[in-house]
Design a protein around this motif. Structure first.
Motif, short mmCIF file in Angstrom:
data_model
loop_
_atom_site.label_atom_id
_atom_site.label_comp_id
_atom_site.label_asym_id
_atom_site.label_seq_id
_atom_site.Cartn_x
_atom_site.Cartn_y
_atom_site.Cartn_z
N CYS A 112 0.84 -1.20 0.00
CA CYS A 112 0.00 0.00 0.00
C CYS A 112 0.87 1.25 0.00
CB CYS A 112 -0.94 0.03 1.20
SG CYS A 112 -0.12 0.42 2.78
N ASN A 113 0.28 2.35 -0.43
CA ASN A 113 0.85 3.67 -0.22
C ASN A 113 0.20 4.27 1.01
OD1 ASN A 113 2.23 3.39 -2.62
ND2 ASN A 113 0.91 4.79 -3.78
N LEU A 114 0.99 5.02 1.78
CA LEU A 114 0.47 5.68 2.97
C LEU A 114 1.08 7.07 3.05
CD1 LEU A 114 -1.40 5.16 5.38
CD2 LEU A 114 0.60 4.40 6.67
N GLU A 115 0.24 8.09 2.88
CA GLU A 115 0.69 9.48 2.77
C GLU A 115 0.96 10.11 4.14
OE1 GLU A 115 -2.47 11.43 0.72
OE2 GLU A 115 -2.38 10.06 -1.00
N ASP A 116 1.86 11.12 4.13
CA ASP A 116 2.14 11.86 5.36
C ASP A 116 1.55 13.26 5.34
OD1 ASP A 116 3.85 13.19 3.64
OD2 ASP A 116 5.69 12.71 4.72
N THR A 127 6.50 14.63 11.51
CA THR A 127 7.18 13.35 11.25
C THR A 127 6.87 12.33 12.33
OG1 THR A 127 8.97 14.51 10.12
CG2 THR A 127 9.42 12.27 10.87
N ILE A 128 6.90 12.75 13.59
CA ILE A 128 6.68 11.82 14.69
C ILE A 128 5.28 11.21 14.62
CG2 ILE A 128 5.94 13.63 16.29
CD1 ILE A 128 7.99 10.46 17.15
N ASP A 129 4.30 12.03 14.24
CA ASP A 129 2.93 11.51 14.12
C ASP A 129 2.83 10.46 13.02
OD1 ASP A 129 2.09 13.20 16.15
OD2 ASP A 129 1.49 14.79 14.78
N GLN A 130 3.50 10.71 11.91
CA GLN A 130 3.47 9.75 10.81
C GLN A 130 4.19 8.45 11.18
OE1 GLN A 130 1.56 9.71 8.45
NE2 GLN A 130 2.37 8.49 6.76
N THR A 131 5.25 8.56 11.96
CA THR A 131 5.95 7.33 12.37
C THR A 131 5.05 6.45 13.24
OG1 THR A 131 6.97 8.37 14.32
CG2 THR A 131 8.22 8.42 12.27
N THR A 154 5.83 10.67 1.01
CA THR A 154 6.01 11.99 1.59
C THR A 154 5.59 13.05 0.59
OG1 THR A 154 7.52 13.54 2.65
CG2 THR A 154 8.46 12.12 0.93
N ASP A 155 4.78 13.98 1.04
CA ASP A 155 4.26 15.02 0.16
C ASP A 155 5.03 16.33 0.28
OD1 ASP A 155 2.44 13.35 -0.96
OD2 ASP A 155 0.72 14.05 0.19
N ILE A 156 6.28 16.23 0.73
CA ILE A 156 7.14 17.42 0.83
C ILE A 156 7.18 18.17 -0.49
CG2 ILE A 156 9.56 18.13 1.02
CD1 ILE A 156 9.90 15.92 3.11
N PHE A 157 7.30 17.46 -1.59
CA PHE A 157 7.53 18.10 -2.88
C PHE A 157 6.24 18.59 -3.54
CE2 PHE A 157 11.08 15.32 -1.95
CZ PHE A 157 12.13 16.20 -2.06
N PHE A 158 5.10 18.40 -2.85
CA PHE A 158 3.85 19.01 -3.28
C PHE A 158 3.61 20.34 -2.57
CE2 PHE A 158 1.67 14.81 -4.64
CZ PHE A 158 2.11 14.99 -5.94
N GLN A 159 4.49 20.70 -1.63
CA GLN A 159 4.30 21.92 -0.86
C GLN A 159 4.72 23.16 -1.65
OE1 GLN A 159 2.68 21.44 2.18
NE2 GLN A 159 2.71 19.35 1.33
N ARG A 160 5.56 22.96 -2.67
CA ARG A 160 6.00 24.06 -3.54
C ARG A 160 6.05 23.57 -4.97
NH1 ARG A 160 11.66 25.90 -0.90
NH2 ARG A 160 11.09 25.88 1.32
N PRO A 161 5.97 24.46 -5.96
CA PRO A 161 6.10 24.05 -7.36
C PRO A 161 7.51 23.54 -7.64
CG PRO A 161 6.00 26.45 -7.18
CD PRO A 161 5.67 25.90 -5.83
N PRO A 162 7.68 22.68 -8.65
CA PRO A 162 8.98 22.06 -8.92
C PRO A 162 10.14 23.03 -9.08
CG PRO A 162 7.28 20.96 -10.20
CD PRO A 162 6.63 22.15 -9.56
N GLU A 163 9.90 24.20 -9.65
CA GLU A 163 10.99 25.16 -9.85
C GLU A 163 11.51 25.73 -8.54
OE1 GLU A 163 7.05 27.31 -10.74
OE2 GLU A 163 7.99 25.35 -11.15
N ILE A 174 14.97 13.16 3.33
CA ILE A 174 15.91 12.15 3.83
C ILE A 174 15.67 11.88 5.31
CG2 ILE A 174 18.35 11.68 4.29
CD1 ILE A 174 18.95 13.34 1.72
N ASP A 175 15.46 12.93 6.08
CA ASP A 175 15.17 12.76 7.51
C ASP A 175 13.90 11.94 7.70
OD1 ASP A 175 17.42 14.21 8.21
OD2 ASP A 175 16.32 16.09 8.57
N ARG A 176 12.89 12.27 6.93
CA ARG A 176 11.63 11.51 7.04
C ARG A 176 11.83 10.06 6.60
NH1 ARG A 176 6.34 14.28 7.44
NH2 ARG A 176 6.77 16.45 7.97
N ALA A 177 12.62 9.85 5.56
CA ALA A 177 12.87 8.49 5.09
C ALA A 177 13.50 7.64 6.19
CB ALA A 177 13.77 8.52 3.86
N HIS A 178 14.46 8.20 6.91
CA HIS A 178 15.09 7.46 8.00
C HIS A 178 14.09 7.16 9.12
CE1 HIS A 178 19.36 7.19 6.90
NE2 HIS A 178 19.17 8.33 6.26
N ALA A 179 13.28 8.15 9.46
CA ALA A 179 12.28 7.95 10.51
C ALA A 179 11.25 6.91 10.09
CB ALA A 179 11.60 9.28 10.84
#
Length: 255
Positions: A112-116, A127-131, A154-163, A174-179
């Protein structure tokens, strides 16, 4: 080993850095059959497509019972492993997320996919809540005795446009990936990324295999593979393409 457990092992083994698993996302049993006939190695639902195909907007607007019934029919229509987009788990509390994952397992899914992020507004959870939510999902999975693949989105990259994406955002990912890995996730899904330099950095530093979603500005598959990506999803693209073709055919038929 049960058939579901075998498929779970098969699906897990398809995540190879540099040789990405390509998922052409589907939304019902018929599209699952079509994609399987096209040579797919696994089947993945996309929440946006499933919702829209059933008359709902994305963001957990489609009732969970309907989404799970749809999943069960998809699993029954193919011999391939099926992973399901569970959005944010249909609840904030870890216990509710665990119940949702249990329903997916019971319906035959192997991942499954599970969004943060919060479905209502797309803002990131702490992050702690998602863990806590991932950890509960892992406990449910372990109790089921199959190697169900939790793809932590992780929806970090949806918070701003790609540019506007930068290394600070990658560092947060990366921090979230480790957690998330410590909590029991098996993969990292980072939709919204388009800059190959940033993608390469995240793929290199993530403790989890990286999943990228295809968009208008996504680098080609060959380049993603060369830079360590392990999984490539097509998200709502297949649905939009199919609906455009259907609309054009309907328009031509009425002339």
């Amino acid at each position: 080993m049960t058939d579901q457990a075998r498929k779970a092992e098969q699906f897990r083994g398809l995540h190879v850095s540099g040789k990405p698993l390509v998922l052409f996302n589907i939304w019902d049993a018929g599209t699952a059959k079509a994609v399987a006939s096209g040579g797919a190695k696994a089947i993945a639902t996309g929440s946006w497509s499933v919702a829209n195909a059933n008359g709902f907007a994305d963001g957990e607007r489609i009732p969970l019972a309907l989404a799970i019934d749809n999943l069960r029919r998809i699993v029954g229509a193919t011999q391939l492993p099926v992973t399901v987009d569970l959005e944010s788990g249909y609840g904030d509390a870890p216990a509710v997320v665990g119940e949702t994952v249990a329903l997916a397992i019971d319906a035959g899914a192997v991942g499954c996919n599970l969004e943060d992020s919060f479905p209502a507004n797309g803002k990131l959870r702490e992050t702690i809540d998602q863990t806590y939510r991932i950890r509960r999902a892992r406990q449910v999975v372990d109790a089921a005795h199959i190697r169900f693949f939790i793809n932590a989105r992780t929806d970090i990259f949806f918070q701003r446009p790609p540019e506007q994406h930068d290394y600070a955002m990658v560092a947060e990912a990366i921090d979230r990936a480790h957690a998330y890995a410590e909590a029991g996730a098996d993969g990292l899904f980072a939709p919204g990324m388009a800059d190959i330099v940033l993608i390469a950095r995240l793929a290199e530093a993530s403790p989890l295999p990286l999943n990228i979603m295809v968009g208008d500005s996504t680098p080609p598959l060959r380049m993603l593979a060369e830079n360590g990506v392990a999984r490539v999803s097509h998200g709502p693209g297949p649905y939009l393409m199919a609906m455009k073709t259907l609309e054009e055919a309907a328009r031509a038929a009425s002339v």
